[in-house]
Design an enzyme around this catalytic site. Structure first.
Site, PDB file in Angstrom:
ATOM      1  N   LYS A  85     -28.120 -57.540  26.756  1.00  0.00           N
ATOM      2  CA  LYS A  85     -28.058 -58.859  27.389  1.00  0.00           C
ATOM      3  C   LYS A  85     -27.875 -58.659  28.896  1.00  0.00           C
ATOM      4  CE  LYS A  85     -25.684 -63.346  27.005  1.00  0.00           C
ATOM      5  NZ  LYS A  85     -24.656 -64.140  26.296  1.00  0.00           N
ATOM      6  N   SER A 145     -25.896 -68.668  24.096  1.00  0.00           N
ATOM      7  CA  SER A 145     -26.591 -68.183  25.265  1.00  0.00           C
ATOM      8  C   SER A 145     -27.338 -66.865  25.061  1.00  0.00           C
ATOM      9  CB  SER A 145     -25.598 -68.011  26.406  1.00  0.00           C
ATOM     10  OG  SER A 145     -24.685 -66.954  26.127  1.00  0.00           O
ATOM     11  N   SER A 197     -21.988 -67.954  21.333  1.00  0.00           N
ATOM     12  CA  SER A 197     -23.234 -67.451  21.919  1.00  0.00           C
ATOM     13  C   SER A 197     -23.836 -66.206  21.261  1.00  0.00           C
ATOM     14  CB  SER A 197     -23.034 -67.156  23.408  1.00  0.00           C
ATOM     15  OG  SER A 197     -23.006 -68.349  24.142  1.00  0.00           O
TER      16      SER A 197
END
Lengths: 98, 489
Positions: free
Chosen positions: B81, B156, B180
């Site tokens: 990420k 997210s 998330s």
């Protein structure tokens, strides 16, 4: 709690955010809605409840005051938007008196 | 028996192939880089692809494998990420603010992956500063859900979920502040584990809300998540909130029987808010756990309705404080021709952050401003304790909680962007876990209208091994986790 246009302007300045004039109304509406949603916490009686800051109730650990990092000044300056002679450049902060 | 394609294999299958020299890490890495080239213009799951460094890491991994000093993850590709700092590589956090930011150091999690010999394929797309539930708040455009490109992958960590589900990496990392990792895992039909707060170091992980943020794996299977957690969990002196609790070998307990384990069903999570076809699918999953010998008992978490309000007070206050560091002076975006220092701050931040981030900073600034602190922040911290106590009371009766991950399957692109609150409510089943700092995991539990849906397991502090055990046992009797979207097989 309803947020008015002038409140948005004040909050935006506290947060150091420039906002286009045309967006203020929308922010005022959205912030008011979110505040109305979070007001729900006031339904609860929390007189006898201790606040929870860390989900494990842990106390912040402090390390010994020892030098652990090597000097990486040059590496850290690489991301500076404007720099000269190893220092960050910003607009003049002290006004000259005329 | 013919081997399935490399992008459909689990980490343990890939590791076994690498150790038996059925293929090299360079071949494996090239396979994924080729797939990224072929498919990522549809999914937009990567912000940065690291072809060159990945192949160099793969070559080094092959040498370790040849020398016989390779570990279980050596040579395995991973997508990170874009919230984790990676030395010498752009780390954007999905924001224009950091579009030009080359991290001068690596996060502890990245260093641990490097030490394990993993190969970083690239940096994955996300909502700006991890604020969002759909990945539509990314400066780099939304990621798409490989099960239906007209829907969001969740967020997210949506780039991470889309990339794993679409076979563009065999494992990815995510971070979870209010859901998330788990919500996108549910939307994309993969396994996502948010460990206990403090289990994985936050050093070098760009902060959103520091008393909530936690990193974790997004994988096909619970077994893969266990392998990865072994490599990255543990105390880090560089993170003052990381925990000293010993790290068990999470793979050792995967095959334990779950006979006699008591699972609690929180009645507040199975109300009319939950889509009825999702409820039916999850009930079937719970039946499968019962067949494995688990017992089921209804429990109550009476303060459930207060979780979203409490979270939005606390997380936004922490966000406004954390994001004050982006000032246009030392790194990140700076506006053109600032008139004076205030103008530099205000326009750099006004132009560098997009709407959702600005909304959250403003709300946090408001609740922390003079005269409001007690009414909002302190009040919410007290309610946070009540919510945490609900869980601890429930755990006196049951070993683990089982509930939905999300009230819906993946929603359409653009469907919730104009209404922030409806977006916030897509995390109603995940948020309380972060308030209490508990470990939570979403595992694929079936399909509703051809879209995946996850079952959430919630454990007591530091009981990741129990979650992984139950997840793995479930995955030995179901095959939802091995389904891949048709266009990406």
């Amino acid at each position: 709690m309803s947020i008015k246009l002038e409140d948005v302007v004040k909050i935006a300045h506290l947060a150091r955010l420039s906002l286009p004039e045309s967006t203020l109304e929308q922010y005022a509406g959205q912030l008011s809605n979110i505040l109305a949603m979070v007001e729900k916490v006031n339904e609860l009686d929390t007189e006898q409840v201790e606040p929870l800051a860390n989900p494990l109730d842990n106390i912040q650990r402090l390390r010994k005051d020892e030098v652990t990092e090597t000097d990486q000044h040059n590496a850290f300056m690489q991301n500076a938007p404007a720099s000269e002679a190893g220092v960050f450049l910003v607009p003049k902060v002290i006004e000259t008196i005329e | 028996m013919s081997q399935s394609p490399l992008h459909q294999q689990t980490l343990s299958q890939l590791a076994s192939g690498l150790h038996k020299k059925s293929f090299s890490s360079v071949e494996l890495t090239s396979h994924f880089l080729d797939r990224i080239k072929q498919y990522d213009n549809q999914l937009n799951s990567y912000i940065t692809v690291c072809d060159k460094t990945a192949l160099a890491q793969a070559k080094a991994a092959d040498e370790r494998l040849a020398q016989g000093n390779a570990g279980p993850l050596t040579g395995i590709p991973i997508g990170q990420k874009d919230i984790f700092c990676t030395q010498g590589i752009k780390t954007s956090c999905g924001s224009k603010m950091l579009d030009n930011f080359i991290a001068p150091y690596s996060a502890t999690l990245i260093e641990k992956c490097d030490t394990a010999g993993m190969v970083m394929l690239g940096k994955l797309n996300m909502d700006e500063f991890a604020m969002g539930s759909s990945t539509e708040n990314s400066f780099y455009g939304p990621s798409k859900n490989p099960w239906d490109e007209n829907t969001v992958p969740g967020g997210s960590s949506g780039g991470s979920a889309a990339a794993v589900a679409g076979g563009l990496c065999p494992i990815a990392t995510g971070t979870d502040t209010g859901g998330s990792i788990r919500q996108p895992a549910s939307f994309c039909g993969i396994t996502g584990l948010k460990p206990t707060y403090g289990r994985i170091s936050r050093y070098g992980m760009i902060a959103f809300a520091s008393s909530f943020d936690q990193a974790g794996p997004m994988t096909r299977t619970a077994e893969d998540a266990a392998l990865f957690l072994n490599a990255v969990a543990g105390f880090d002196p560089k993170d003052s909130t990381s925990c000293e609790e010993p790290v068990p070998d999470y793979t050792q307990t995967l095959n334990d029987s779950i006979e006699g384990l008591t699972l609690g069903l929180p009645k507040e999570y199975f109300t009319d808010d939950l889509d009825s076809s999702i409820a039916t699918t999850l009930n079937d999953a719970i039946e499968a756990l019962k067949k494995l010998g688990a017992k089921v008992k209804e429990v109550s978490l009476p303060h459930t309705d207060y979780a979203v309000p409490t979270y939005y007070i606390l997380a936004l206050a922490e966000c406004s404080s954390n994001l004050s560091r982006y000032d246009g002076v030392r790194f990140g975006y700076r506006c053109e021709n600032p008139k004076n220092l205030t103008d530099l701050y205000e326009r750099s931040r006004g132009e560098g952050f997009a709407d959702e981030v600005k909304r959250r900073i403003m709300l946090g600034t408001y609740t922390l401003s003079a005269g409001y602190y007690d009414a909002y922040y302190l009040k919410a911290q007290k309610v946070r304790r009540l919510i945490a106590q609900d869980f601890h009371k429930a755990f006196a009766d049951v070993d683990m909680l089982v509930c939905p991950t999300s009230p819906t399957t993946a929603f359409g692109l653009g469907e919730k962007t104009s209404d922030p609150i409806s977006m916030y409510l897509s995390d109603i089943y995940t948020i309380a876990v972060n308030l209490a700092g508990l470990p939570g995991m979403s595992i694929p539990a079936g399909f509703v209208n051809e879209k995946p849906i996850g079952l959430q397991l919630i454990g007591q502090h530091f009981q990741e091994s129990k979650l992984l055990n139950v997840g793995h046992q479930f995955q030995t009797v179901t095959d939802w986790h091995s389904n891949m979207p048709a266009n990406y097989r």
